[in-house]
Design a protein around this motif. Structure first.
Motif, PDB file in Angstrom:
ATOM      1  N   CYS A   1       0.827  -1.209   0.000  1.00 20.15           N
ATOM      2  CA  CYS A   1       0.000   0.000   0.000  1.00 20.15           C
ATOM      3  C   CYS A   1       0.862   1.260   0.000  1.00 20.15           C
ATOM      4  O   CYS A   1       0.612   2.202  -0.784  1.00 20.15           O
ATOM      5  CB  CYS A   1      -0.930  -0.001   1.206  1.00 20.15           C
ATOM      6  N   LEU A   2       1.853   1.319   0.867  1.00 23.57           N
ATOM      7  CA  LEU A   2       2.685   2.516   0.937  1.00 23.57           C
ATOM      8  C   LEU A   2       3.409   2.767  -0.374  1.00 23.57           C
ATOM      9  O   LEU A   2       3.589   3.932  -0.777  1.00 23.57           O
ATOM     10  CB  LEU A   2       3.692   2.390   2.087  1.00 23.57           C
ATOM     11  N   ASP A   3       3.798   1.717  -1.075  1.00 24.43           N
ATOM     12  CA  ASP A   3       4.436   1.880  -2.383  1.00 24.43           C
ATOM     13  C   ASP A   3       3.508   2.547  -3.392  1.00 24.43           C
ATOM     14  O   ASP A   3       3.971   3.109  -4.396  1.00 24.43           O
ATOM     15  CB  ASP A   3       4.877   0.521  -2.940  1.00 24.43           C
ATOM     16  N   ARG A   4       2.200   2.492  -3.130  1.00 26.28           N
ATOM     17  CA  ARG A   4       1.203   3.029  -4.062  1.00 26.28           C
ATOM     18  C   ARG A   4       0.478   4.246  -3.501  1.00 26.28           C
ATOM     19  O   ARG A   4      -0.569   4.642  -4.014  1.00 26.28           O
ATOM     20  CB  ARG A   4       0.206   1.920  -4.431  1.00 26.28           C
ATOM     21  N   GLY A   5       1.003   4.842  -2.448  1.00 22.94           N
ATOM     22  CA  GLY A   5       0.417   6.050  -1.892  1.00 22.94           C
ATOM     23  C   GLY A   5      -0.799   5.812  -1.025  1.00 22.94           C
ATOM     24  O   GLY A   5      -1.515   6.764  -0.679  1.00 22.94           O
ATOM     25  N   ILE A   6      -1.056   4.568  -0.635  1.00 19.28           N
ATOM     26  CA  ILE A   6      -2.176   4.238   0.248  1.00 19.28           C
ATOM     27  C   ILE A   6      -1.655   4.246   1.677  1.00 19.28           C
ATOM     28  O   ILE A   6      -0.695   3.540   1.998  1.00 19.28           O
ATOM     29  CB  ILE A   6      -2.767   2.861  -0.109  1.00 19.28           C
TER      30      ILE A   6
ATOM     31  N   GLY B   1      -1.103  -2.903  15.561  1.00 20.42           N
ATOM     32  CA  GLY B   1      -1.303  -1.528  16.010  1.00 20.42           C
ATOM     33  C   GLY B   1      -2.571  -0.890  15.504  1.00 20.42           C
ATOM     34  O   GLY B   1      -2.690   0.343  15.502  1.00 20.42           O
ATOM     35  N   GLY B   2      -3.550  -1.713  15.086  1.00 21.23           N
ATOM     36  CA  GLY B   2      -4.824  -1.152  14.674  1.00 21.23           C
ATOM     37  C   GLY B   2      -5.642  -0.667  15.861  1.00 21.23           C
ATOM     38  O   GLY B   2      -5.445  -1.125  16.993  1.00 21.23           O
ATOM     39  N   THR B   3      -6.541   0.267  15.609  1.00 24.58           N
ATOM     40  CA  THR B   3      -7.440   0.776  16.639  1.00 24.58           C
ATOM     41  C   THR B   3      -8.875   0.681  16.120  1.00 24.58           C
ATOM     42  O   THR B   3      -9.100   0.434  14.932  1.00 24.58           O
ATOM     43  CB  THR B   3      -7.119   2.236  17.004  1.00 24.58           C
ATOM     44  N   ALA B   4      -9.837   0.866  17.027  1.00 32.67           N
ATOM     45  CA  ALA B   4     -11.238   0.735  16.593  1.00 32.67           C
ATOM     46  C   ALA B   4     -12.149   1.555  17.485  1.00 32.67           C
ATOM     47  O   ALA B   4     -11.982   1.579  18.704  1.00 32.67           O
ATOM     48  CB  ALA B   4     -11.671  -0.733  16.619  1.00 32.67           C
ATOM     49  N   ASN B   5     -13.113   2.209  16.850  1.00 30.83           N
ATOM     50  CA  ASN B   5     -14.203   2.856  17.597  1.00 30.83           C
ATOM     51  C   ASN B   5     -15.515   2.806  16.819  1.00 30.83           C
ATOM     52  O   ASN B   5     -16.422   3.593  17.070  1.00 30.83           O
ATOM     53  CB  ASN B   5     -13.850   4.296  17.977  1.00 30.83           C
ATOM     54  N   THR B   6     -15.604   1.873  15.884  1.00 27.33           N
ATOM     55  CA  THR B   6     -16.835   1.685  15.106  1.00 27.33           C
ATOM     56  C   THR B   6     -17.290   0.241  15.251  1.00 27.33           C
ATOM     57  O   THR B   6     -16.495  -0.687  15.043  1.00 27.33           O
ATOM     58  CB  THR B   6     -16.608   1.998  13.621  1.00 27.33           C
TER      59      THR B   6
ATOM     60  N   LEU C   1      -1.123   3.457   8.538  1.00 24.80           N
ATOM     61  CA  LEU C   1       0.137   2.819   8.175  1.00 24.80           C
ATOM     62  C   LEU C   1       1.364   3.635   8.538  1.00 24.80           C
ATOM     63  O   LEU C   1       2.455   3.075   8.682  1.00 24.80           O
ATOM     64  CB  LEU C   1       0.149   2.509   6.671  1.00 24.80           C
ATOM     65  N   ASN C   2       1.202   4.940   8.667  1.00 14.43           N
ATOM     66  CA  ASN C   2       2.341   5.809   8.979  1.00 14.43           C
ATOM     67  C   ASN C   2       2.359   6.296  10.423  1.00 14.43           C
ATOM     68  O   ASN C   2       3.188   7.139  10.770  1.00 14.43           O
ATOM     69  CB  ASN C   2       2.350   7.024   8.044  1.00 14.43           C
ATOM     70  N   SER C   3       1.477   5.790  11.261  1.00 13.29           N
ATOM     71  CA  SER C   3       1.477   6.247  12.648  1.00 13.29           C
ATOM     72  C   SER C   3       2.762   5.783  13.332  1.00 13.29           C
ATOM     73  O   SER C   3       3.328   4.740  13.001  1.00 13.29           O
ATOM     74  CB  SER C   3       0.264   5.689  13.398  1.00 13.29           C
ATOM     75  N   PRO C   4       3.259   6.557  14.303  1.00 10.80           N
ATOM     76  CA  PRO C   4       4.462   6.136  15.025  1.00 10.80           C
ATOM     77  C   PRO C   4       4.325   4.772  15.672  1.00 10.80           C
ATOM     78  O   PRO C   4       5.278   3.992  15.710  1.00 10.80           O
ATOM     79  CB  PRO C   4       4.637   7.244  16.079  1.00 10.80           C
ATOM     80  N   HIS C   5       3.136   4.454  16.176  1.00 12.76           N
ATOM     81  CA  HIS C   5       2.900   3.148  16.801  1.00 12.76           C
ATOM     82  C   HIS C   5       3.078   2.032  15.785  1.00 12.76           C
ATOM     83  O   HIS C   5       3.789   1.045  16.035  1.00 12.76           O
ATOM     84  CB  HIS C   5       1.486   3.133  17.396  1.00 12.76           C
ATOM     85  N   VAL C   6       2.425   2.158  14.634  1.00 13.49           N
ATOM     86  CA  VAL C   6       2.525   1.124  13.600  1.00 13.49           C
ATOM     87  C   VAL C   6       3.945   1.045  13.058  1.00 13.49           C
ATOM     88  O   VAL C   6       4.477  -0.050  12.821  1.00 13.49           O
ATOM     89  CB  VAL C   6       1.506   1.393  12.479  1.00 13.49           C
ATOM     90  N   GLU C   7       4.578   2.192  12.858  1.00 11.27           N
ATOM     91  CA  GLU C   7       5.956   2.203  12.369  1.00 11.27           C
ATOM     92  C   GLU C   7       6.887   1.469  13.336  1.00 11.27           C
ATOM     93  O   GLU C   7       7.760   0.693  12.913  1.00 11.27           O
ATOM     94  CB  GLU C   7       6.432   3.650  12.186  1.00 11.27           C
ATOM     95  N   ALA C   8       6.688   1.684  14.635  1.00 10.14           N
ATOM     96  CA  ALA C   8       7.522   1.007  15.623  1.00 10.14           C
ATOM     97  C   ALA C   8       7.301  -0.503  15.586  1.00 10.14           C
ATOM     98  O   ALA C   8       8.256  -1.293  15.663  1.00 10.14           O
ATOM     99  CB  ALA C   8       7.220   1.547  17.018  1.00 10.14           C
TER     100      ALA C   8
END
Length: 243
Positions: free
Chosen positions: A104-109, A132-137, A164-171
């Motif tokens: 996804c990141l390679d394609r701008g997603i 590192g996913g989150t949910a409120n729905t 995908l670019n959050s610091p949590h997910v990146e870590a």
């Protein structure tokens, strides 16, 4: 992009024969009565920018992942992820998701969403703790009455948001220790069953009761501004915080 590890290759499916094999693979995982996404649809969506990928050793498919574009160009919906029962314990689910992130990141997603049953402990551990996913729905009885492994209880689903670019997910992606600033102060917990399949087989009434209890606890928390930000595998509890 291929990822190799002792003969394991993660890659996009190639050609009608592999897409038809993916139909059979889906039936093995979700049950023959649960309609698979057919090869025609997979082919068309793949040509229009979707991701249809698998985990292979030689030509044998061990895992399957399917995601498609949404109305937002930076968001992909991840529709299916499955690992064959004979190949579990190899970490293929998490490997396929990190493959998806890179693709996804390679394609701008930059954002991926998907739904899953909030009562499934293994899925919660993967989606929240390891990715590192989150949910409120929360969707009540999202698919209506289902068959196969999902039969017997309302088809409630959580929507996972994977930034995908959050610091949590990146870590997590780079296997770095999380800085204290990224560790949230969880102030609510919601417990789920340790084994939904065993509960469905042994006590359907209790499984339905647990569905309704977790539904009430999560939807009430979401209405008060809480979000799932963690999952404790030892206590089998979602951890919720206010962002």
């Amino acid at each position: 992009m291929n990822i190799r590890n002792t003969g394991l290759v993660l890659r996009e499916l190639n050609g009608v024969a592999e897409l038809k094999n993916a139909e059979l693979f889906q039936k093995e995982i979700w049950g023959k009565d649960d309609p698979p996404d057919n090869s025609d649809i997979l082919l068309a969506i793949q040509h229009e920018g979707g991701l249809v990928a698998g985990a292979f050793i030689d030509d044998r498919m061990l895992g399957f992942l399917f995601g498609f574009p949404t109305s937002q160009c930076h968001v992909q919906h991840s529709h299916r992820l499955a690992v064959h029962p004979d190949s579990r314990g190899m970490g293929l689910g998490v490997k396929l998701k990190w493959y998806q992130r890179n693709w996804c990141l390679d394609r701008g997603i930059t954002h991926v969403r998907w739904t899953y049953d909030p009562l499934r402990r293994i899925n919660a551990g993967l989606n929240v703790s390891r990715l590192g996913g989150t949910a409120n729905t929360y969707h009540m009885d999202y698919y209506g009455q289902m068959v196969g492994i999902n039969a017997g209880v309302p088809s409630d689903r959580l929507v996972i948001d994977w930034d995908l670019n959050s610091p949590h997910v990146e870590a997590l992606a780079t296997r770095m220790d999380l800085p204290q600033s990224l560790l949230r102060d969880e102030s609510l917990t919601v417990e789920i069953p340790r084994d939904l399949d065993e509960l469905l087989a042994s006590n359907l009434d209790l499984a339905i009761s647990e569905r309704l209890r977790v539904r009430e606890e999560l939807t009430s928390a979401f209405a008060e501004g809480y979000r799932i930000s963690g999952f404790d595998a030892e206590t089998c509890c979602y951890l919720l915080s206010k962002s």
